[in-house]
Design an enzyme around this catalytic site. Sequence first.
Site, short mmCIF file in Angstrom:
data_model
loop_
_atom_site.label_atom_id
_atom_site.label_comp_id
_atom_site.label_asym_id
_atom_site.label_seq_id
_atom_site.Cartn_x
_atom_site.Cartn_y
_atom_site.Cartn_z
N LYS A 216 -132.84 -64.29 -51.90
CA LYS A 216 -134.28 -63.97 -51.83
C LYS A 216 -135.04 -64.73 -52.91
O LYS A 216 -134.47 -65.13 -53.93
CB LYS A 216 -134.52 -62.47 -51.99
CG LYS A 216 -134.03 -61.83 -53.30
CD LYS A 216 -134.95 -61.96 -54.48
CE LYS A 216 -134.41 -61.29 -55.74
NZ LYS A 216 -135.03 -61.76 -56.99
N PRO B 245 -126.68 -69.72 -56.62
CA PRO B 245 -126.43 -69.75 -58.07
C PRO B 245 -126.55 -68.35 -58.68
O PRO B 245 -127.35 -67.53 -58.22
CB PRO B 245 -127.54 -70.66 -58.61
CG PRO B 245 -128.02 -71.44 -57.44
CD PRO B 245 -127.82 -70.58 -56.24
N GLY C 142 -127.24 -65.59 -61.81
CA GLY C 142 -128.18 -65.44 -62.95
C GLY C 142 -129.41 -66.30 -62.75
O GLY C 142 -129.99 -66.84 -63.69
N GLY D 178 -130.99 -62.99 -56.44
CA GLY D 178 -130.35 -61.79 -55.90
C GLY D 178 -129.00 -62.07 -55.23
O GLY D 178 -128.60 -61.35 -54.32
N GLY E 237 -125.74 -61.71 -56.10
CA GLY E 237 -124.76 -60.61 -56.11
C GLY E 237 -125.25 -59.45 -55.25
O GLY E 237 -124.47 -58.83 -54.51
N SER E 238 -126.54 -59.16 -55.34
CA SER E 238 -127.11 -58.04 -54.57
C SER E 238 -127.03 -58.32 -53.07
O SER E 238 -126.78 -57.41 -52.28
CB SER E 238 -128.57 -57.83 -54.97
OG SER E 238 -128.67 -57.58 -56.34
N ASP F 255 -132.24 -54.27 -56.63
CA ASP F 255 -132.68 -54.99 -55.43
C ASP F 255 -131.64 -54.99 -54.31
O ASP F 255 -131.84 -55.65 -53.29
CB ASP F 255 -133.19 -56.41 -55.76
CG ASP F 255 -132.19 -57.23 -56.54
OD1 ASP F 255 -131.08 -56.73 -56.76
OD2 ASP F 255 -132.53 -58.37 -56.91
O1 C5P Z 1 -130.75 -52.62 -61.42
P1 C5P Z 1 -130.19 -53.87 -62.02
O2 C5P Z 1 -128.73 -53.78 -62.31
O3 C5P Z 1 -130.54 -55.10 -61.27
O4 C5P Z 1 -130.90 -54.00 -63.43
C1 C5P Z 1 -130.52 -54.98 -64.38
C2 C5P Z 1 -131.29 -54.74 -65.67
O5 C5P Z 1 -132.69 -54.88 -65.46
C3 C5P Z 1 -131.08 -53.36 -66.25
O6 C5P Z 1 -130.88 -53.54 -67.63
C4 C5P Z 1 -132.37 -52.61 -66.04
O7 C5P Z 1 -132.68 -51.84 -67.14
C5 C5P Z 1 -133.40 -53.70 -65.85
N1 C5P Z 1 -134.33 -53.34 -64.77
C6 C5P Z 1 -135.49 -52.63 -65.08
N2 C5P Z 1 -136.35 -52.27 -64.08
C7 C5P Z 1 -136.12 -52.64 -62.78
C8 C5P Z 1 -134.94 -53.37 -62.47
C9 C5P Z 1 -134.08 -53.70 -63.49
O8 C5P Z 1 -135.75 -52.29 -66.25
N3 C5P Z 1 -136.98 -52.31 -61.83
#
Ligand code: C5P
Length: 280
Positions: free
Chosen positions: A6, A88, A90, A94, A96-97, A130
């Site tokens: 995405k 890629p 990082g 998205g 991995g998601s 996500d």
């Molecule tokens: O949910 P996810 O694993 O993708 O989140 C990765 C990092 O990004 C987490 O440290 C989380 O605290 C932060 N994050 C956030 N608010 C979001 C999504 C992610 O603070 N809406």
Amino acid sequence: MRAYAKINLGLLVLDKRPDGYHNIETVFHRIDLYDDIELEHALTISVTCSDPNTPSGEANICYKAAKLLQQHLGIHDGVTISIRKNIPVGAGLGGGSADAGVVLRELPRLWKKRIDDSTLRKLALQLGSDVPYFLSAGSALAKGRGEVLEYFKLHIPFTILLCTPNIHVSTAWAYQNVKPNKGSRPIDLKGIVLEGLKKPVHLVNGLRNDFEPVVFKEYPEIMRVKEAMMRGGAEFALMSGSGSSVYGFFSQRKFADEVSSYLRSKDHHTFLTDPNFAPS
Ligand code: C5P
């Protein structure tokens, strides 16, 4: 199965929540870049991945997805998950998601089990903010952590040039350093996107990614990629997610190709998506 990447058409970070996450607002849209995922019924859960930088085994998000499902369904079936990685890591795409979304959606079918939609969405959110988006087809306006979704059809009449520099941006770091925009004037992201497809100046004036200032400051090369796209004839360019990828919309393929060659000469990865692309 194909797990498509995405991009974020705009990304507003609104405020930090008591649970530590941030409320955001964004439009997710899939591009023509995907990982291949193969699932095979087995006695135990295992994951192999073509990319040495992506963890195999228990640390892989697909393993976690399969384990969550197994526990939830209370069964002992296993699965061999093979991932051929093209997205890629990082990179704000998205990857991995998307892979985890495919596993959550398809694995119950392979195991011949039924699971209702709202349960699947809860499991998806446990894996990442996500992941829920990747359970369904289409583009979507996302709110909350990214899990409050309103899907809609979106055909982008431009060539999309995606560029991923060799920079890995940590999403956690980006959220820790971003300045939330609580109280700023609300923006109708979906409306701007739909208007902007007819008149891209609306995209330039109306869409922003709140991570850009903090990420560009730390990694100026990412800002230079965006500048190269705009200089090279893009109608609009923006960073995706918390970076490092930047995409540009081009009304002329020739310009997209030229900018792509230039960015490749700087050792960046580039990917092209044709106008009006929709995943098969
Ligand atoms: O949910 P996810 O694993 O993708 O989140 C990765 C990092 O990004 C987490 O440290 C989380 O605290 C932060 N994050 C956030 N608010 C979001 C999504 C992610 O603070 N809406």
